[in-house]
Scaffold this motif. Sequence first.
Motif, PDB file in Angstrom:
ATOM      1  N   GLU A   1      -5.415 -24.728   0.954  1.00 27.37           N
ATOM      2  CA  GLU A   1      -6.150 -25.583   0.029  1.00 27.37           C
ATOM      3  C   GLU A   1      -6.357 -24.981  -1.359  1.00 27.37           C
ATOM      4  OE1 GLU A   1      -7.179 -28.743   0.551  1.00 27.37           O
ATOM      5  OE2 GLU A   1      -6.219 -28.685   2.520  1.00 27.37           O
ATOM      6  N   MET A   2      -6.202 -23.677  -1.492  1.00 23.34           N
ATOM      7  CA  MET A   2      -6.523 -23.029  -2.760  1.00 23.34           C
ATOM      8  C   MET A   2      -5.271 -22.561  -3.490  1.00 23.34           C
ATOM      9  SD  MET A   2      -9.654 -20.739  -1.330  1.00 23.34           S
ATOM     10  CE  MET A   2     -10.300 -20.256  -2.901  1.00 23.34           C
ATOM     11  N   LYS A   3      -5.441 -22.384  -4.809  1.00 26.02           N
ATOM     12  CA  LYS A   3      -4.363 -21.754  -5.572  1.00 26.02           C
ATOM     13  C   LYS A   3      -4.220 -20.329  -5.067  1.00 26.02           C
ATOM     14  CE  LYS A   3      -6.221 -22.302  -9.562  1.00 26.02           C
ATOM     15  NZ  LYS A   3      -6.486 -22.266 -11.014  1.00 26.02           N
ATOM     16  N   ARG A   4      -3.047 -19.782  -5.198  1.00 26.70           N
ATOM     17  CA  ARG A   4      -2.775 -18.429  -4.700  1.00 26.70           C
ATOM     18  C   ARG A   4      -3.752 -17.405  -5.275  1.00 26.70           C
ATOM     19  NH1 ARG A   4       1.797 -15.918  -2.440  1.00 26.70           N
ATOM     20  NH2 ARG A   4       1.859 -13.684  -2.839  1.00 26.70           N
ATOM     21  N   SER A   5      -4.002 -17.477  -6.579  1.00 31.33           N
ATOM     22  CA  SER A   5      -4.898 -16.497  -7.209  1.00 31.33           C
ATOM     23  C   SER A   5      -6.331 -16.647  -6.691  1.00 31.33           C
ATOM     24  CB  SER A   5      -4.862 -16.623  -8.728  1.00 31.33           C
ATOM     25  OG  SER A   5      -5.272 -17.919  -9.132  1.00 31.33           O
ATOM     26  N   SER A   6      -6.775 -17.875  -6.476  1.00 29.75           N
ATOM     27  CA  SER A   6      -8.123 -18.112  -5.944  1.00 29.75           C
ATOM     28  C   SER A   6      -8.230 -17.614  -4.514  1.00 29.75           C
ATOM     29  CB  SER A   6      -8.474 -19.593  -6.003  1.00 29.75           C
ATOM     30  OG  SER A   6      -8.493 -20.046  -7.335  1.00 29.75           O
ATOM     31  N   PHE A   7      -7.195 -17.862  -3.714  1.00 27.39           N
ATOM     32  CA  PHE A   7      -7.196 -17.393  -2.333  1.00 27.39           C
ATOM     33  C   PHE A   7      -7.248 -15.863  -2.298  1.00 27.39           C
ATOM     34  CE2 PHE A   7      -4.826 -15.707   1.286  1.00 27.39           C
ATOM     35  CZ  PHE A   7      -5.631 -16.170   2.324  1.00 27.39           C
ATOM     36  N   THR A   8      -6.448 -15.210  -3.125  1.00 26.11           N
ATOM     37  CA  THR A   8      -6.427 -13.747  -3.176  1.00 26.11           C
ATOM     38  C   THR A   8      -7.797 -13.200  -3.571  1.00 26.11           C
ATOM     39  OG1 THR A   8      -4.077 -13.779  -3.743  1.00 26.11           O
ATOM     40  CG2 THR A   8      -5.279 -11.749  -4.226  1.00 26.11           C
ATOM     41  N   MET A   9      -8.432 -13.825  -4.553  1.00 26.42           N
ATOM     42  CA  MET A   9      -9.757 -13.386  -4.978  1.00 26.42           C
ATOM     43  C   MET A   9     -10.767 -13.573  -3.836  1.00 26.42           C
ATOM     44  SD  MET A   9     -12.057 -14.583  -8.280  1.00 26.42           S
ATOM     45  CE  MET A   9     -11.489 -16.243  -8.127  1.00 26.42           C
ATOM     46  N   TRP A  10     -10.707 -14.704  -3.138  1.00 25.39           N
ATOM     47  CA  TRP A  10     -11.618 -14.956  -2.021  1.00 25.39           C
ATOM     48  C   TRP A  10     -11.418 -13.929  -0.911  1.00 25.39           C
ATOM     49  CZ3 TRP A  10     -10.288 -16.646   3.034  1.00 25.39           C
ATOM     50  CH2 TRP A  10     -11.389 -16.910   3.848  1.00 25.39           C
ATOM     51  N   ARG A  11     -10.166 -13.635  -0.558  1.00 28.48           N
ATOM     52  CA  ARG A  11      -9.888 -12.671   0.515  1.00 28.48           C
ATOM     53  C   ARG A  11     -10.436 -11.296   0.167  1.00 28.48           C
ATOM     54  NH1 ARG A  11      -9.858 -13.140   5.310  1.00 28.48           N
ATOM     55  NH2 ARG A  11      -8.350 -11.547   5.754  1.00 28.48           N
ATOM     56  N   LYS A  12     -10.293 -10.901  -1.089  1.00 25.09           N
ATOM     57  CA  LYS A  12     -10.845  -9.606  -1.513  1.00 25.09           C
ATOM     58  C   LYS A  12     -12.361  -9.600  -1.355  1.00 25.09           C
ATOM     59  CE  LYS A  12      -7.349  -8.124  -4.794  1.00 25.09           C
ATOM     60  NZ  LYS A  12      -7.052  -7.851  -6.217  1.00 25.09           N
ATOM     61  N   ARG A  13     -13.007 -10.721  -1.680  1.00 30.66           N
ATOM     62  CA  ARG A  13     -14.473 -10.808  -1.581  1.00 30.66           C
ATOM     63  C   ARG A  13     -14.951 -10.716  -0.145  1.00 30.66           C
ATOM     64  NH1 ARG A  13     -17.421 -15.562  -3.975  1.00 30.66           N
ATOM     65  NH2 ARG A  13     -19.076 -14.323  -3.105  1.00 30.66           N
ATOM     66  N   VAL A  14     -14.295 -11.419   0.772  1.00 29.61           N
ATOM     67  CA  VAL A  14     -14.823 -11.498   2.139  1.00 29.61           C
ATOM     68  C   VAL A  14     -14.330 -10.378   3.050  1.00 29.61           C
ATOM     69  CG1 VAL A  14     -15.173 -13.989   2.030  1.00 29.61           C
ATOM     70  CG2 VAL A  14     -13.064 -13.104   3.019  1.00 29.61           C
ATOM     71  N   SER A  15     -13.273  -9.703   2.685  1.00 26.35           N
ATOM     72  CA  SER A  15     -12.754  -8.632   3.530  1.00 26.35           C
ATOM     73  C   SER A  15     -13.774  -7.500   3.620  1.00 26.35           C
ATOM     74  CB  SER A  15     -11.438  -8.094   2.978  1.00 26.35           C
ATOM     75  OG  SER A  15     -10.444  -9.081   3.070  1.00 26.35           O
ATOM     76  N   GLY A  16     -14.232  -7.251   4.800  1.00 27.19           N
ATOM     77  CA  GLY A  16     -15.183  -6.178   5.029  1.00 27.19           C
ATOM     78  C   GLY A  16     -16.617  -6.501   4.654  1.00 27.19           C
ATOM     79  N   ARG A  17     -16.872  -7.691   4.180  1.00 27.82           N
ATOM     80  CA  ARG A  17     -18.235  -8.071   3.781  1.00 27.82           C
ATOM     81  C   ARG A  17     -19.079  -8.281   5.035  1.00 27.82           C
ATOM     82  NH1 ARG A  17     -20.573 -10.071  -0.974  1.00 27.82           N
ATOM     83  NH2 ARG A  17     -18.553  -9.844  -1.960  1.00 27.82           N
ATOM     84  N   LYS A  18     -20.125  -7.508   5.155  1.00 37.08           N
ATOM     85  CA  LYS A  18     -20.954  -7.550   6.358  1.00 37.08           C
ATOM     86  C   LYS A  18     -21.593  -8.910   6.590  1.00 37.08           C
ATOM     87  CE  LYS A  18     -21.960  -2.660   6.420  1.00 37.08           C
ATOM     88  NZ  LYS A  18     -22.964  -1.626   6.390  1.00 37.08           N
ATOM     89  N   THR A  19     -21.943  -9.607   5.539  1.00 37.59           N
ATOM     90  CA  THR A  19     -22.634 -10.887   5.718  1.00 37.59           C
ATOM     91  C   THR A  19     -21.726 -11.996   6.231  1.00 37.59           C
ATOM     92  OG1 THR A  19     -22.280 -11.439   3.386  1.00 37.59           O
ATOM     93  CG2 THR A  19     -24.396 -10.412   3.981  1.00 37.59           C
ATOM     94  N   LYS A  20     -20.415 -11.803   6.199  1.00 37.08           N
ATOM     95  CA  LYS A  20     -19.502 -12.830   6.685  1.00 37.08           C
ATOM     96  C   LYS A  20     -19.253 -12.719   8.183  1.00 37.08           C
ATOM     97  CE  LYS A  20     -17.881 -15.697   4.590  1.00 37.08           C
ATOM     98  NZ  LYS A  20     -18.489 -17.008   4.306  1.00 37.08           N
ATOM     99  N   HIS A  21     -19.800 -11.702   8.831  1.00 36.77           N
ATOM    100  CA  HIS A  21     -19.637 -11.513  10.274  1.00 36.77           C
ATOM    101  C   HIS A  21     -20.997 -11.220  10.890  1.00 36.77           C
ATOM    102  CE1 HIS A  21     -15.674 -10.620   8.577  1.00 36.77           C
ATOM    103  NE2 HIS A  21     -15.227 -11.190   9.664  1.00 36.77           N
ATOM    104  N   SER A  22     -21.436 -12.068  11.779  1.00 34.15           N
ATOM    105  CA  SER A  22     -22.763 -11.916  12.390  1.00 34.15           C
ATOM    106  C   SER A  22     -22.950 -10.559  13.042  1.00 34.15           C
ATOM    107  CB  SER A  22     -22.990 -13.014  13.431  1.00 34.15           C
ATOM    108  OG  SER A  22     -23.036 -14.261  12.805  1.00 34.15           O
TER     109      SER A  22
END
Length: 88
Positions: free
Chosen positions: A47-68
Amino acid sequence: MHKHQDLTPEEVDRVIEMAWEDRTPFEAIELQVGLKEKEVVKLMRREMKRSSFTMWRKRVSGRKTKHSRKRSPRVERFKAPDQKRISY
């Protein structure tokens, strides 16, 4: 259980909104929409542009709040106070 191809446009928008929200863990998305983390990633990639998807993946990778499991036990909610009310 939904596959991301079966979601309505409104559900797709909601998943994208929850995926971008730092405090919403993937488990909450699965509970509400039925998509596991891998399926959310596929949906976001589609659903996202490649650059937006890449930015999102960098943000959520390893982010403690995204995993209960990785969250502090003191965090009891899965949405920010200013996020739209979740109906479920």
